[in-house]
Design an enzyme around this catalytic site. Structure first.
Site, short mmCIF file in Angstrom:
data_model
loop_
_atom_site.label_atom_id
_atom_site.label_comp_id
_atom_site.label_asym_id
_atom_site.label_seq_id
_atom_site.Cartn_x
_atom_site.Cartn_y
_atom_site.Cartn_z
N LYS A 8 0.69 -1.23 -0.19
CA LYS A 8 0.03 0.09 -0.12
C LYS A 8 0.90 1.26 0.07
O LYS A 8 2.10 1.18 0.37
CB LYS A 8 -0.92 -0.11 1.22
CG LYS A 8 -1.87 -1.27 1.12
CD LYS A 8 -2.98 -1.13 2.57
CE LYS A 8 -4.08 -2.20 2.23
NZ LYS A 8 -5.01 -2.25 3.47
N TYR A 48 -12.43 -2.07 -3.33
CA TYR A 48 -13.15 -2.33 -1.91
C TYR A 48 -14.47 -2.06 -1.97
O TYR A 48 -14.90 -1.68 -0.78
CB TYR A 48 -12.28 -1.11 -1.10
CG TYR A 48 -10.94 -1.60 -0.56
CD1 TYR A 48 -10.61 -2.74 0.12
CD2 TYR A 48 -9.86 -0.84 -1.19
CE1 TYR A 48 -9.34 -3.19 0.64
CE2 TYR A 48 -8.53 -1.30 -0.70
CZ TYR A 48 -8.25 -2.15 0.14
OH TYR A 48 -7.24 -2.70 0.63
N HIS A 114 -2.12 -5.37 1.73
CA HIS A 114 -3.49 -6.01 1.33
C HIS A 114 -3.21 -7.66 0.86
O HIS A 114 -2.23 -7.91 0.05
CB HIS A 114 -4.14 -5.36 0.22
CG HIS A 114 -5.47 -6.35 -0.25
ND1 HIS A 114 -6.73 -6.31 0.33
CD2 HIS A 114 -5.49 -7.14 -1.38
CE1 HIS A 114 -7.51 -6.91 -0.22
NE2 HIS A 114 -6.85 -7.61 -1.42
N GLU A 125 -9.69 -10.70 -7.67
CA GLU A 125 -8.63 -9.65 -7.38
C GLU A 125 -7.49 -9.80 -8.47
O GLU A 125 -7.01 -8.63 -8.96
CB GLU A 125 -8.23 -9.76 -6.05
CG GLU A 125 -9.41 -9.08 -5.05
CD GLU A 125 -8.76 -9.03 -3.59
OE1 GLU A 125 -9.67 -9.22 -2.71
OE2 GLU A 125 -7.73 -9.48 -3.34
N1 UDP Z 1 -9.71 -0.66 7.50
C1 UDP Z 1 -9.81 0.79 7.92
N2 UDP Z 1 -10.50 0.94 9.23
C2 UDP Z 1 -11.02 -0.36 9.66
C3 UDP Z 1 -10.78 -1.36 9.13
C4 UDP Z 1 -10.14 -1.68 8.04
O1 UDP Z 1 -9.25 1.81 7.57
O2 UDP Z 1 -11.60 -0.06 10.77
C5 UDP Z 1 -8.80 -0.57 6.08
C6 UDP Z 1 -7.58 -1.10 6.23
O3 UDP Z 1 -6.53 -0.49 5.30
C7 UDP Z 1 -7.67 -2.53 5.84
C8 UDP Z 1 -8.85 -2.25 4.78
O4 UDP Z 1 -9.45 -1.35 5.15
O5 UDP Z 1 -6.72 -3.40 5.52
C9 UDP Z 1 -9.78 -3.58 4.28
O6 UDP Z 1 -10.34 -3.95 5.60
P1 UDP Z 1 -10.53 -5.53 5.78
O7 UDP Z 1 -11.14 -5.64 7.05
O8 UDP Z 1 -10.73 -6.19 4.53
O9 UDP Z 1 -9.06 -6.06 6.44
P2 UDP Z 1 -7.89 -6.78 5.61
O10 UDP Z 1 -8.70 -7.91 4.76
O11 UDP Z 1 -7.21 -5.86 4.71
O12 UDP Z 1 -7.05 -7.39 6.87
MG MG Z 2 -9.93 -7.98 3.61
#
Ligand code: UDP
Ligand code: MG
Length: 132
Positions: A8, A48, A114, A125
């Site tokens: 990222k 997203y 990610h 993806e």
């Molecule tokens: N994110 C955020 N705030 C939150 C949760 C997630 O900004 O409270 C962002 C973070 O960059 C995260 C992305 O949104 O990696 C996608 O969220 P997800 O729950 O899918 O987490 P991941 O799969 O990336 O662990």
């Molecule tokens: Mg995720």
């Protein structure tokens, strides 16, 4: 098995790409394709879209378009789960020692990487970034 990895904007800006890729390779995963790009607002929102109703969605899209990212396809046995494991928890304060997010993430939003969360989403993806 294949999965999609994104380094990222926070981690690219901080110069962590080499170190993150070393951790990926040390886990046994192979980096089989790589692209450097900067997401448009539309691409970030589409990528997203599953989170479009979440309170963090807008800020997440602003963050993800704030600079260049590295998109990579990783390949290896159990690639999806293995990469999720070496990434660590979404919130770096919950991430285990020796995970990418423990080492390089600065917040729950700016969390360095990610990784696809299922085989089905990995295929979607990968197609999102590597249609050809
Ligand atoms: N994110 C955020 N705030 C939150 C949760 C997630 O900004 O409270 C962002 C973070 O960059 C995260 C992305 O949104 O990696 C996608 O969220 P997800 O729950 O899918 O987490 P991941 O799969 O990336 O662990
Ligand atoms: Mg995720």
């Amino acid at each position: 098995e294949r999965t999609l990895s994104i380094i990222k904007p926070d981690a690219v800006k901080s110069g962590y790409v080499k170190s993150i890729n070393s951790m990926i390779k040390n886990s046994g995963l192979k980096i089989i394709k790589k692209k450097n790009l900067t997401l448009t607002k539309e691409q970030a929102a589409q990528f997203y879209s599953i989170h479009s109703d979440k309170p963090f969605f807008n800020e997440l899209c602003i963050f993800m378009t704030s600079g260049p990212i590295i998109v990579q396809i990783l390949e290896g046995e159990n690639a999806v789960d293995l990469y999720r494991k070496i990434m660590g928890a979404t919130n770096p304060s919950d991430a285990e020692e020796n995970t990418i997010r423990k080492e390089f993430a600065t917040s729950i939003q700016e969390n360095a990487v990610h990784g696809s969360d299922s085989k089905e989403n990995a295929i979607k993806e990968i197609n999102f970034f590597f249609k050809e």
